[in-house]
Design a protein around this motif. Structure first.
Motif, PDB file in Angstrom:
ATOM      1  N   GLY A  76       0.818  -1.211   0.000  1.00 27.85           N
ATOM      2  CA  GLY A  76       0.000   0.000   0.000  1.00 27.85           C
ATOM      3  C   GLY A  76       0.853   1.262   0.000  1.00 27.85           C
ATOM      4  N   ASP A  77       1.928   1.258   0.792  1.00 29.42           N
ATOM      5  CA  ASP A  77       2.810   2.423   0.831  1.00 29.42           C
ATOM      6  C   ASP A  77       3.611   2.559  -0.465  1.00 29.42           C
ATOM      7  OD1 ASP A  77       1.923   3.033   3.327  1.00 29.42           O
ATOM      8  OD2 ASP A  77       3.680   2.276   4.397  1.00 29.42           O
ATOM      9  N   GLY A  80       0.499   2.562  -3.544  1.00 31.89           N
ATOM     10  CA  GLY A  80      -0.745   3.296  -3.384  1.00 31.89           C
ATOM     11  C   GLY A  80      -1.979   2.439  -3.523  1.00 31.89           C
ATOM     12  N   TRP A  81      -1.847   1.131  -3.290  1.00 36.60           N
ATOM     13  CA  TRP A  81      -2.996   0.240  -3.393  1.00 36.60           C
ATOM     14  C   TRP A  81      -3.850   0.319  -2.141  1.00 36.60           C
ATOM     15  CZ3 TRP A  81       0.090  -4.665  -5.251  1.00 36.60           C
ATOM     16  CH2 TRP A  81       0.324  -4.557  -6.640  1.00 36.60           C
ATOM     17  N   GLU A  82      -5.153   0.068  -2.320  1.00 39.17           N
ATOM     18  CA  GLU A  82      -6.023  -0.165  -1.189  1.00 39.17           C
ATOM     19  C   GLU A  82      -5.649  -1.507  -0.567  1.00 39.17           C
ATOM     20  OE1 GLU A  82      -8.067   1.823   0.095  1.00 39.17           O
ATOM     21  OE2 GLU A  82      -8.567   3.315  -1.455  1.00 39.17           O
ATOM     22  N   ARG A  83      -6.070  -1.686   0.693  1.00 40.84           N
ATOM     23  CA  ARG A  83      -5.677  -2.915   1.381  1.00 40.84           C
ATOM     24  C   ARG A  83      -6.194  -4.174   0.673  1.00 40.84           C
ATOM     25  NH1 ARG A  83      -3.538  -3.992   6.423  1.00 40.84           N
ATOM     26  NH2 ARG A  83      -2.636  -1.937   6.071  1.00 40.84           N
ATOM     27  N   PHE A  84      -7.429  -4.125   0.150  1.00 43.63           N
ATOM     28  CA  PHE A  84      -7.965  -5.316  -0.507  1.00 43.63           C
ATOM     29  C   PHE A  84      -7.212  -5.622  -1.801  1.00 43.63           C
ATOM     30  CE2 PHE A  84     -10.286  -2.020  -2.737  1.00 43.63           C
ATOM     31  CZ  PHE A  84     -10.438  -2.504  -4.016  1.00 43.63           C
ATOM     32  N   GLU A  85      -6.752  -4.580  -2.516  1.00 38.92           N
ATOM     33  CA  GLU A  85      -5.976  -4.815  -3.733  1.00 38.92           C
ATOM     34  C   GLU A  85      -4.649  -5.495  -3.406  1.00 38.92           C
ATOM     35  OE1 GLU A  85      -6.898  -1.296  -6.815  1.00 38.92           O
ATOM     36  OE2 GLU A  85      -6.113  -0.585  -4.891  1.00 38.92           O
ATOM     37  N   ARG A  87      -4.057  -7.231  -0.755  1.00 41.90           N
ATOM     38  CA  ARG A  87      -4.329  -8.553  -0.205  1.00 41.90           C
ATOM     39  C   ARG A  87      -4.554  -9.573  -1.314  1.00 41.90           C
ATOM     40  NH1 ARG A  87      -2.819 -11.847   3.474  1.00 41.90           N
ATOM     41  NH2 ARG A  87      -4.368 -13.448   3.930  1.00 41.90           N
TER      42      ARG A  87
END
Length: 271
Positions: A76-77, A80-85, A87
């Motif tokens: 994510g850091d 820039g992905w969302e957590r579900f992406e 995951r």
């Protein structure tokens, strides 16, 4: 200085995408339809490369060395992905990539059949996440290893035909049908529930009180407190009933010079 293999590959990839984009300006309808399928195939190739890279970084402990407690947080850091992406990529890396045992022995992917169709570009990243989720359900965990492997092979085969939502529904029904015995009966009594919910009204006074108490003594105590605060106060001997009008004494005719009503005159007036 010559470019590194990674820099060269990136430059060629960018040039190819730019050339493909330029070719769509005068493309026919059939050509544009081909562009869509070509882009989807390329996207799946890039997903496989991403998943493989994530698996390698996890195996090396790269993210942990940089202070991250979880790989999704690191992705994510970094991207820039969302957590579900993030995951979805991590789950795919854990399920469809070859593994290495503690002693260094190479191990096959957990979802061997899914890994094959994913590597061949016949299915996408979301399909892999669905298969992993279905086969991690309680019903799937009760299957024997042979039946579980057969279910995984059937799910991998259907992944090229169904959408992720359709695959989820079909796979869930398949696993439930294979789980003939179902969960073991639970003879334990249900856990008692003792809870009270207070919800205040927004923008005005008051609120709502809801609760459930299986404990009889606790319920009686709560009911007593609520009943004591909800009933109107009892009338006292000095209180004046609401339906009785106050008695008016006659106006006294004799007044003292101090403009205070004479007690004697008032007494006379009362009689």
């Amino acid at each position: 200085m010559s470019d590194s293999p990674l820099t060269t590959a990136h430059r060629l990839l960018v040039e190819t995408i730019d050339a493909l984009s330029a070719a769509t300006d005068a493309a026919t309808d059939d050509d544009l339809l081909s562009v869509l399928t070509l882009c989807e195939g390329t996207s799946r190739r890039l997903d496989r490369l991403t998943v493989s890279t994530v698996a390698t970084l996890e195996r090396r402990g790269t993210f942990a060395e940089r202070g991250y407690k979880s790989t999704p947080a690191a992705l994510g850091d970094l991207l820039g992905w969302e957590r579900f992406e993030a995951r979805h990529r991590v789950v795919a890396a854990e399920q469809v990539c070859p593994r290495v045992g503690i002693d260094g022995t190479p191990l096959p992917a957990r979802l061997a059949a899914t890994a094959e169709v994913f590597a061949a570009g016949q299915t996408g990243l979301r399909h892999v996440a669905v298969i992993a989720r279905v086969l991690a359900s309680p019903a799937a965990e009760r299957l024997s290893p042979q039946v579980w492997a057969s279910a995984e092979a059937q799910l991998a085969e259907k992944a090229g035909v169904y959408t992720p939502s359709e695959l989820q529904a079909w796979g869930t029904a398949l696993v439930e049908a294979l789980d003939k015995d179902g969960p073991e009966p639970d003879d334990r009594p249900p856990a008692p529930v003792n809870e009270l919910h207070l919800l205040r009204h927004r923008g005005k006074a008051g609120g709502t009180v809801k609760g459930r108490f299986d404990d009889a003594a606790m319920f009686d105590a709560i009911a007593t407190v609520i009943d004591a605060h909800s009933r109107p106060p009892l009338a006292t001997s000095s209180a004046v009933p609401l339906n009785v009008r106050p008695k008016r004494w006659p106006m006294c005719v004799g007044m003292c010079s101090t403009m205070v009503r004479c007690p004697r005159a008032v007494g006379d007036a009362r009689t």
